[in-house]
Design a protein around this motif. Structure first.
Motif, PDB file in Angstrom:
ATOM      1  N   ALA A 162     -42.824   5.815  61.965  1.00 15.69           N
ATOM      2  CA  ALA A 162     -44.007   5.383  62.726  1.00 15.69           C
ATOM      3  C   ALA A 162     -44.017   3.865  62.875  1.00 15.69           C
ATOM      4  O   ALA A 162     -44.338   3.335  63.946  1.00 15.69           O
ATOM      5  N   GLY A 163     -43.673   3.148  61.803  1.00 13.75           N
ATOM      6  CA  GLY A 163     -43.625   1.688  61.883  1.00 13.75           C
ATOM      7  C   GLY A 163     -42.584   1.209  62.872  1.00 13.75           C
ATOM      8  O   GLY A 163     -42.823   0.265  63.636  1.00 13.75           O
ATOM      9  N   ALA A 164     -41.431   1.866  62.881  1.00 13.40           N
ATOM     10  CA  ALA A 164     -40.377   1.492  63.829  1.00 13.40           C
ATOM     11  C   ALA A 164     -40.824   1.763  65.265  1.00 13.40           C
ATOM     12  O   ALA A 164     -40.550   0.969  66.178  1.00 13.40           O
ATOM     13  N   LEU A 165     -41.510   2.874  65.467  1.00 10.52           N
ATOM     14  CA  LEU A 165     -41.998   3.211  66.808  1.00 10.52           C
ATOM     15  C   LEU A 165     -43.029   2.184  67.292  1.00 10.52           C
ATOM     16  O   LEU A 165     -42.997   1.765  68.459  1.00 10.52           O
ATOM     17  N   ARG A 166     -43.931   1.781  66.394  1.00 14.73           N
ATOM     18  CA  ARG A 166     -44.937   0.784  66.785  1.00 14.73           C
ATOM     19  C   ARG A 166     -44.264  -0.552  67.108  1.00 14.73           C
ATOM     20  O   ARG A 166     -44.659  -1.239  68.066  1.00 14.73           O
ATOM     21  N   TRP A 167     -43.271  -0.902  66.330  1.00 11.67           N
ATOM     22  CA  TRP A 167     -42.520  -2.133  66.586  1.00 11.67           C
ATOM     23  C   TRP A 167     -41.856  -2.083  67.963  1.00 11.67           C
ATOM     24  O   TRP A 167     -41.917  -3.042  68.733  1.00 11.67           O
ATOM     25  N   ALA A 168     -41.239  -0.955  68.261  1.00 11.23           N
ATOM     26  CA  ALA A 168     -40.557  -0.814  69.544  1.00 11.23           C
ATOM     27  C   ALA A 168     -41.545  -0.844  70.705  1.00 11.23           C
ATOM     28  O   ALA A 168     -41.286  -1.446  71.749  1.00 11.23           O
ATOM     29  N   LEU A 169     -42.711  -0.190  70.518  1.00  9.77           N
ATOM     30  CA  LEU A 169     -43.709  -0.166  71.589  1.00  9.77           C
ATOM     31  C   LEU A 169     -44.236  -1.572  71.869  1.00  9.77           C
ATOM     32  O   LEU A 169     -44.466  -1.945  73.021  1.00  9.77           O
ATOM     33  N   ALA A 170     -44.431  -2.348  70.808  1.00 12.60           N
ATOM     34  CA  ALA A 170     -44.942  -3.706  70.981  1.00 12.60           C
ATOM     35  C   ALA A 170     -43.961  -4.592  71.744  1.00 12.60           C
ATOM     36  O   ALA A 170     -44.355  -5.619  72.306  1.00 12.60           O
ATOM     37  N   ARG A 171     -42.687  -4.203  71.779  1.00 11.31           N
ATOM     38  CA  ARG A 171     -41.668  -4.990  72.484  1.00 11.31           C
ATOM     39  C   ARG A 171     -41.521  -4.576  73.941  1.00 11.31           C
ATOM     40  O   ARG A 171     -40.740  -5.175  74.677  1.00 11.31           O
ATOM     41  N   THR A 172     -42.254  -3.538  74.370  1.00 10.11           N
ATOM     42  CA  THR A 172     -42.181  -3.113  75.769  1.00 10.11           C
ATOM     43  C   THR A 172     -43.164  -3.918  76.601  1.00 10.11           C
ATOM     44  O   THR A 172     -43.857  -4.794  76.098  1.00 10.11           O
ATOM     45  N   ASP A 173     -43.267  -3.548  77.866  1.00  8.98           N
ATOM     46  CA  ASP A 173     -44.153  -4.277  78.782  1.00  8.98           C
ATOM     47  C   ASP A 173     -45.595  -3.781  78.731  1.00  8.98           C
ATOM     48  O   ASP A 173     -46.415  -4.118  79.577  1.00  8.98           O
ATOM     49  N   GLY A 174     -45.922  -2.942  77.732  1.00  7.27           N
ATOM     50  CA  GLY A 174     -47.295  -2.460  77.590  1.00  7.27           C
ATOM     51  C   GLY A 174     -47.599  -1.201  78.368  1.00  7.27           C
ATOM     52  O   GLY A 174     -48.748  -0.777  78.436  1.00  7.27           O
ATOM     53  N   GLY A 175     -46.590  -0.576  78.929  1.00  2.14           N
ATOM     54  CA  GLY A 175     -46.825   0.618  79.740  1.00  2.14           C
ATOM     55  C   GLY A 175     -47.328   1.816  78.968  1.00  2.14           C
ATOM     56  O   GLY A 175     -47.810   2.776  79.548  1.00  2.14           O
ATOM     57  N   GLY A 176     -47.247   1.783  77.640  1.00  2.00           N
ATOM     58  CA  GLY A 176     -47.655   2.940  76.860  1.00  2.00           C
ATOM     59  C   GLY A 176     -49.080   2.893  76.365  1.00  2.00           C
ATOM     60  O   GLY A 176     -49.506   3.805  75.644  1.00  2.00           O
ATOM     61  N   VAL A 177     -49.841   1.855  76.732  1.00  2.00           N
ATOM     62  CA  VAL A 177     -51.201   1.701  76.204  1.00  2.00           C
ATOM     63  C   VAL A 177     -52.062   2.920  76.528  1.00  2.00           C
ATOM     64  O   VAL A 177     -52.740   3.472  75.655  1.00  2.00           O
ATOM     65  N   ALA A 178     -52.065   3.341  77.764  1.00  2.00           N
ATOM     66  CA  ALA A 178     -52.901   4.474  78.174  1.00  2.00           C
ATOM     67  C   ALA A 178     -52.506   5.743  77.436  1.00  2.00           C
ATOM     68  O   ALA A 178     -53.368   6.537  77.034  1.00  2.00           O
ATOM     69  N   ASN A 179     -51.189   5.943  77.241  1.00  2.00           N
ATOM     70  CA  ASN A 179     -50.731   7.136  76.543  1.00  2.00           C
ATOM     71  C   ASN A 179     -51.161   7.132  75.083  1.00  2.00           C
ATOM     72  O   ASN A 179     -51.559   8.159  74.537  1.00  2.00           O
ATOM     73  N   VAL A 180     -51.079   5.968  74.437  1.00  2.00           N
ATOM     74  CA  VAL A 180     -51.514   5.881  73.042  1.00  2.00           C
ATOM     75  C   VAL A 180     -53.030   6.058  72.952  1.00  2.00           C
ATOM     76  O   VAL A 180     -53.537   6.749  72.065  1.00  2.00           O
TER      77      VAL A 180
END
Length: 349
Positions: A162-180
């Motif tokens: 989970a920590g690795a996934l959050r780290w990876a998401l934070a490095r994206t362009d923010g496209g996953g905000v709505a999904n989270v």
């Protein structure tokens, strides 16, 4: 009625009707002089029974048992069919998610699409180590789409993955905000908490707006995380929840630090809110001590005045803590009169 007409009226092909005859599911009652199958009204009704059961996903063997065994209990079979259908729908949903992820990544060719598929397979691995490796070292440097990361975060129970996934998401362009953020509306408390832990690590106004919404929500854990994150972003709307956290002793140290930072940044009324909360719990020394300690996080002049007052409090435990903290603030901030670090009223024996 001959087989051709039965096929036209029932919608069952002549080939399938012959197959039913071979299996003994629906055997025509008679034959014409020329040897053609001839179906009675009862035979046709049986055909419709077979087709109805097939529509439920039953195999022909199961249908034969259902029609011939007088002791057959349909509830057991229906329960099994429900489970199998749910499993199939789950697999179909996973396939749909995979296809959408490939589509969202806009691969330039089949090679790129296949790399995305490999990434998705890695994320769905039963082994936590494999899932974590997939996130931290994507194949051929292909980034994992934000939408895929968001869905994986909501489903991930292993804290390291989970920590690795959050780290990876934070490095994206923010496209996953709505999904989270969708996870915050889940009836599952674990999913809501996975969602908030991911959101508070993401920057941007969109995330701040989501945090503002859940600050007034009913899940206390989500509210506390949101308040800490909003306070760190300078949002004064988080102050009441942060004070409440100090009162309740839930993440009170972190809440006090955030309140101090807000006050240092110019937010008004925080020291007063802490003093008021202390006055609201006159008989609870533990609560008042936590609030007194939180006051020490305020900027020098605000903290000094409030702590001096509490140093003369009628509750000896509160007075002793406040008296000690007055000295700490004076040494840290250089505030107070000469010799003010001495004994304060109410702090004596």
């Amino acid at each position: 009625m001959l087989i051709g007409e039965v096929a036209r009226r029932s919608g069952v092909s002549t080939r399938m009707l012959r197959h039913y005859d071979t299996l003994g599911l629906v055997r025509p009652t008679g034959r014409t002089v020329g040897g053609y199958r001839e179906y009675s009204a009862d035979d046709i009704r049986r055909i419709f029974h077979v087709e109805s059961l097939r529509s439920l996903g039953m195999s022909l063997r199961q249908i034969g048992r259902a029609l011939e065994d007088p002791a057959f209990v349909p509830s057991e079979l229906v329960g099994d069919l429900i489970r199998r259908t749910e499993d199939r729908l789950k697999r179909e949903q996973e396939l749909l998610d995979r296809l959408r992820a490939v589509d969202a990544s806009a691969p330039s060719g089949w090679e790129g699409a296949l790399r995305i598929v490999e990434l998705l397979r890695g994320l769905s691995s039963p082994g936590a180590a494999r899932r974590q490796q997939t996130v931290l070292a994507p194949a051929d440097e292909v980034p994992v789409p934000a939408e895929v990361l968001a869905r994986a975060i909501l489903a991930e129970s292993d804290p390291n993955v989970a920590g690795a996934l959050r780290w990876a998401l934070a490095r994206t362009d923010g496209g996953g905000v709505a999904n989270v953020a969708c996870g915050l509306r889940s009836e599952d408390a674990d999913i809501r908490r996975r969602a908030i832990l991911a959101l508070i690590e993401l920057p941007g106004d969109e995330v701040t707006a989501v945090l503002m919404e859940v600050l007034a929500g009913s899940d206390p854990v989500v509210r506390r995380h949101a308040a800490l994150a909003l306070g760190a972003r300078g949002a004064e709307e988080a102050v009441p929840t942060l004070v409440e956290m100090v009162v309740e002793g839930r993440n009170d140290v972190e809440a006090a630090e955030v309140l101090g930072a807000l006050a240092d940044g110019g937010a008004d009324g925080i020291a007063g809110a802490l003093v008021d909360a202390s006055a609201a719990h006159p008989a609870d020394s533990a609560v008042r001590i936590r609030l007194t300690q939180a006051l020490a996080e305020m900027p020098g002049t605000l903290a000094h005045g409030a702590l001096q007052q509490l140093a003369g409090d009628g509750d000896r435990a509160v007075a002793l803590v406040a008296s000690a903290l007055v000295k700490v603030v004076e040494e840290r901030e250089g505030v107070g009169d000469e010799g003010s670090g001495g004994t304060h009223p109410g702090a004596g024996s």
